[in-house]
Design an enzyme around this catalytic site. Structure first.
Site: not given
Length: 177
Positions: A15-16, A21, A88
């Site tokens: 999930l975001s 990152t 994704s």
């Protein structure tokens, strides 16, 4: 002594706000410090350059992932370690990419939605909950977690350092490092 390097795609999905990152950046630094040639394909940057014009419909999201997968495939077959950071959200297209790339390691960066919302530095979840953003993964669009990823990092329970160590240990166990 020059390292023997194998081409490899390490695909960070989640999930975001799950920490993809952040984890990707630390893994990149560690691998580079060990002498490996590494390229990073971050979904946000790829969207601005390679996938401009794609929206957030399922078809556009799938096409975005296919394009990232195509570039990852090219780099991997040329003995580069590719770190992909992309939500994704759909299993089927992730599996399609996996089938294209010979050396593929899926890392499920797992964190509960509530934690991801707390970490939301861009305010995207708030905008999605207010109806300002449509088709936001985890809110009004699905995220299909991997069924059997090679690695699962629980970023709500592990530090980035612990998750990084887990990724590097698994890569060594699989013979890539």
């Amino acid at each position: 002594m020059k390292l023997k390097q194998y081409g490899l795609t390490i695909w960070f999905t989640g999930l975001s706000g799950a920490g993809k990152t952040s984890l990707n950046e630390v893994v990149e630094r560690k691998l580079r410090s060990l002498g490996y040639q590494v390229e990073v394909l971050d979904s946000d940057i790829v969207r601005q350059n390679l996938c401009k014009g794609l929206g957030f419909s399922k078809a556009d999201r799938d096409e975005n992932i296919r394009r990232i997968g195509f570039v990852a495939h090219l780099l991997t077959r040329n003995n580069v370690i590719v770190l992909v950071s992309a939500i994704s959200p759909y299993r089927e297209v992730r599996e399609e990419v996996r089938q294209r790339i010979e050396n593929f390691v899926e890392v499920y960066v797992n964190s509960p939605l509530e934690i991801c919302e707390e970490r939301d530095v861009k305010g995207l979840y708030k905008k999605a909950r207010n109806g300002d953003i449509k088709h936001f993964t985890g809110i009004d669009d699905p995220y299909e977690p991997p069924i059997s990823p090679e690695i699962e990092c629980r970023t709500d329970e592990e530090s980035i350092a612990e998750s990084t160590d887990k990724v590097l240990a698994k890569l060594a166990e699989l013979g890539y490092l």
